[in-house]
Motif scaffolding. Sequence first.
Motif, short mmCIF file in Angstrom:
data_model
loop_
_atom_site.label_atom_id
_atom_site.label_comp_id
_atom_site.label_asym_id
_atom_site.label_seq_id
_atom_site.Cartn_x
_atom_site.Cartn_y
_atom_site.Cartn_z
N ASP B 85 0.88 -1.16 0.00
CA ASP B 85 0.00 0.00 0.00
C ASP B 85 0.92 1.22 0.00
O ASP B 85 1.51 1.56 1.02
CB ASP B 85 -0.87 -0.03 1.25
CG ASP B 85 -1.90 1.07 1.27
OD1 ASP B 85 -3.04 0.77 1.61
OD2 ASP B 85 -1.54 2.22 0.97
N VAL B 88 0.70 4.29 2.69
CA VAL B 88 0.97 3.90 4.07
C VAL B 88 2.41 3.41 4.21
O VAL B 88 3.07 3.67 5.21
CB VAL B 88 -0.03 2.82 4.52
CG1 VAL B 88 0.24 2.42 5.94
CG2 VAL B 88 -1.44 3.34 4.40
N ALA B 147 2.36 5.80 22.68
CA ALA B 147 1.19 5.11 22.12
C ALA B 147 1.14 5.31 20.61
O ALA B 147 0.73 4.42 19.86
CB ALA B 147 -0.09 5.64 22.77
N ILE B 148 1.58 6.49 20.15
CA ILE B 148 1.56 6.75 18.71
C ILE B 148 2.62 5.93 17.99
O ILE B 148 2.44 5.51 16.85
CB ILE B 148 1.82 8.26 18.46
CG1 ILE B 148 0.68 9.07 19.05
CG2 ILE B 148 1.93 8.56 16.98
CD1 ILE B 148 -0.67 8.62 18.64
N VAL B 150 3.37 3.01 18.21
CA VAL B 150 2.90 1.69 17.79
C VAL B 150 2.46 1.70 16.33
O VAL B 150 2.66 0.73 15.61
CB VAL B 150 1.72 1.24 18.68
CG1 VAL B 150 1.23 -0.13 18.29
CG2 VAL B 150 2.13 1.25 20.13
N TYR B 151 1.87 2.84 15.92
CA TYR B 151 1.35 2.91 14.55
C TYR B 151 2.42 2.67 13.50
O TYR B 151 2.19 1.99 12.52
CB TYR B 151 0.70 4.27 14.29
CG TYR B 151 -0.67 4.37 14.86
CD1 TYR B 151 -1.74 3.80 14.19
CD2 TYR B 151 -0.90 4.98 16.07
CE1 TYR B 151 -3.00 3.87 14.72
CE2 TYR B 151 -2.15 5.05 16.60
CZ TYR B 151 -3.21 4.49 15.93
OH TYR B 151 -4.45 4.55 16.45
N MET B 154 3.10 -1.05 13.32
CA MET B 154 1.94 -1.80 12.86
C MET B 154 1.69 -1.58 11.37
O MET B 154 1.50 -2.53 10.61
CB MET B 154 0.75 -1.29 13.66
CG MET B 154 -0.42 -2.18 13.59
SD MET B 154 -1.53 -1.69 14.87
CE MET B 154 -2.53 -3.12 14.93
N LEU B 155 1.72 -0.31 10.96
CA LEU B 155 1.41 0.00 9.57
C LEU B 155 2.53 -0.44 8.65
O LEU B 155 2.27 -0.84 7.51
CB LEU B 155 1.14 1.50 9.42
CG LEU B 155 -0.13 1.93 10.12
CD1 LEU B 155 -0.27 3.42 10.09
CD2 LEU B 155 -1.33 1.28 9.47
N TRP B 158 1.85 -4.07 7.96
CA TRP B 158 0.65 -4.31 7.16
C TRP B 158 0.84 -3.85 5.72
O TRP B 158 0.47 -4.55 4.78
CB TRP B 158 -0.54 -3.58 7.79
CG TRP B 158 -1.74 -3.64 6.92
CD1 TRP B 158 -2.58 -4.70 6.78
CD2 TRP B 158 -2.20 -2.62 6.03
NE1 TRP B 158 -3.56 -4.39 5.88
CE2 TRP B 158 -3.35 -3.13 5.40
CE3 TRP B 158 -1.76 -1.34 5.72
CZ2 TRP B 158 -4.06 -2.39 4.47
CZ3 TRP B 158 -2.47 -0.60 4.80
CH2 TRP B 158 -3.60 -1.13 4.19
N VAL B 170 2.23 -7.65 13.95
CA VAL B 170 1.18 -8.01 14.90
C VAL B 170 1.81 -8.38 16.24
O VAL B 170 1.36 -7.94 17.30
CB VAL B 170 0.33 -9.18 14.35
CG1 VAL B 170 -0.54 -9.75 15.44
CG2 VAL B 170 -0.54 -8.70 13.21
N SER B 173 3.12 -5.06 17.86
CA SER B 173 2.15 -4.13 18.44
C SER B 173 1.44 -4.75 19.62
O SER B 173 1.14 -4.06 20.60
CB SER B 173 1.17 -3.61 17.40
OG SER B 173 1.01 -4.52 16.36
N ALA B 174 1.19 -6.08 19.58
CA ALA B 174 0.58 -6.73 20.74
C ALA B 174 1.49 -6.58 21.96
O ALA B 174 1.05 -6.25 23.06
CB ALA B 174 0.35 -8.20 20.46
#
Lengths: 177, 405
Positions: B85, B88, B147-148, B150-151, B154-155, B158, B170, B173-174
């Motif tokens: 993608d 992203v 907290a941000i 993590v994005y 994660m992204l 993905w 995954v 981020s978990a």
Amino acid sequence: MDFFVFTCAALMSLVGALGVVLRRNPVHAALSLVLTLFGVAVLFVLLQAEFLAAVQVIVYAGAIVVLFLFVIMLLGVDRIENLRTEPIALQRWVAGLVGLALSGLLVATALVAGDETVVRGSGIASAVAGDDPDANVRQIAGEIFGDYVVAFELTSVLLVVAVVGTVVMARRKQAAK
Amino acid sequence: MLAIDPLLVGDIDWVALGIVGLKVLVVFATGLVATMLMVWFERKVIAGMQNRIGPNKAGPFGLLQTLADGIKLFFKEDLIPDRADRFVFRLAPFLAFVPAFLSFAIIPLGGDFRGDANGIVTWFGRETRVQLADPSIGVLFALAISAIAVYGIMLAGWSSGSKYPLLGSVRASAQMVSYEAALGLSIASVLVVAGTLSTSGIVDAQSTLGTWNLVATGVVPFVVFLIAATAELNRPPFDLVEAEQELVGGFHTEYSSIRFALFYLAEFMNTVTMSAMIVTLFFGGPQPPAIGGTVLDIPLLPNGLEGTVWLFAKVLVFLYVYVWFRATLPRLRYDQLMDLGWKLLIPVSLGWFMMLVAQRLGRALGWNLGVVTVASIAVLGACWVLLQRALTVSASRRDEQGAAF
């Protein structure tokens, strides 16, 4: 300065909100939601509710949307959805009607309230001010753990019940195979 | 705006703006240089621990090795996988990199906290702090930023459009979301003791060794924080995110060139920031160690500058500790990682927090502290027994059913 920041933040949240509805890819929609949440956080800072802003980012952007993304990624629905089919008949019409009614209500509230809604700190009994930088936190703590402690505890019980229910449903003993 | 910086109270003129701009530049440059040196430091120290020499060709003692690697990465081919993608994929490295710098902004990097000095220094005739910003929500800002972060991870996984990065992200981020809870709870203990959220306020309250939060909160929150922070940073022994042997490098498998370098930079930057955070929260930040009234003073140095020296020395200790962890501890298995986070660290930090709060409440209301201590230990003990019982039951159930996951 306040006006400039407000415009930027409002634009951010509006663009994000539109993105949530209009983006076809669920992951992009979730990311737009993050943009909206950030815009709202900036608005909170502008209203001198720094604590709320931080909590907004930690809880909503940091935990809830991450959870959304998790579900989207793990369920593999991260493809562009076919919007032609309607799961429930008349769903779109009803949704449009409810949306219109809601926005009508919001606009009406703003119009009726007039200028009073824009007064700083009118939401809480006394305005956040003074030299104490922690006044914000103290006020919210007083409200949550003082006046509204029953509602607060009930909410947490509700959450616990929801978690327990989910675990029980998901891990029910399967009948002998 | 309340007291983000004494400089910005009242009218803002060009001098004030200039100082803020200068601070931004200095913090950014310090961050970059510290990261560069941290990479070198880690490679050199770990080489020493493994009886190797480590980087020694580029520059004196191999100091310029990181710079050389950076330049090399810059000129490598930048690949974007076909199934990625694209938007992203391009965005993710920045989401990892920018938060790493942002949380550096709230750390007091120096200044004089002795007596009534309150960390305020005078530059160009203006009063200011040696930290980019001192927001009233200080520590919460750092939590929000982490907290941000993590994005980004994660992204990145993905958007690569491939299985290994997705699995890696995954996992990552978990892990990060799980350990954030323990991290937050151990910070809560510090906040209760310090009575403020602002980082400079927390530092200001730790004027002697006895009031360092390490001692004042009891050592438990510090231990929990150190472990949770290591997991949050995805550093060994919690580096399941990368786990070379299992995941081909984790979430950034598909990244190359400067985009990969950004992830790498963010990782080391986060290590430096987190060490500074530990020092700020538990070890008095730029405050010199002092017992009673005697302060361990460095002669001939102005007090404001001395703070920076002390901060640097303390941070260096923790950077060494992180490298030491990496050289000596084997990686945890994934279920062990989750068990440690959810079944040990969170209950322990929550219980300790409750006990601290009970103590402070008792002191404020004039209760008998002995009774409070005994009662809280009894309650916590009962909770612990219940928790262990629940864990045993769930483990035996799982065995009975044959584990589904």
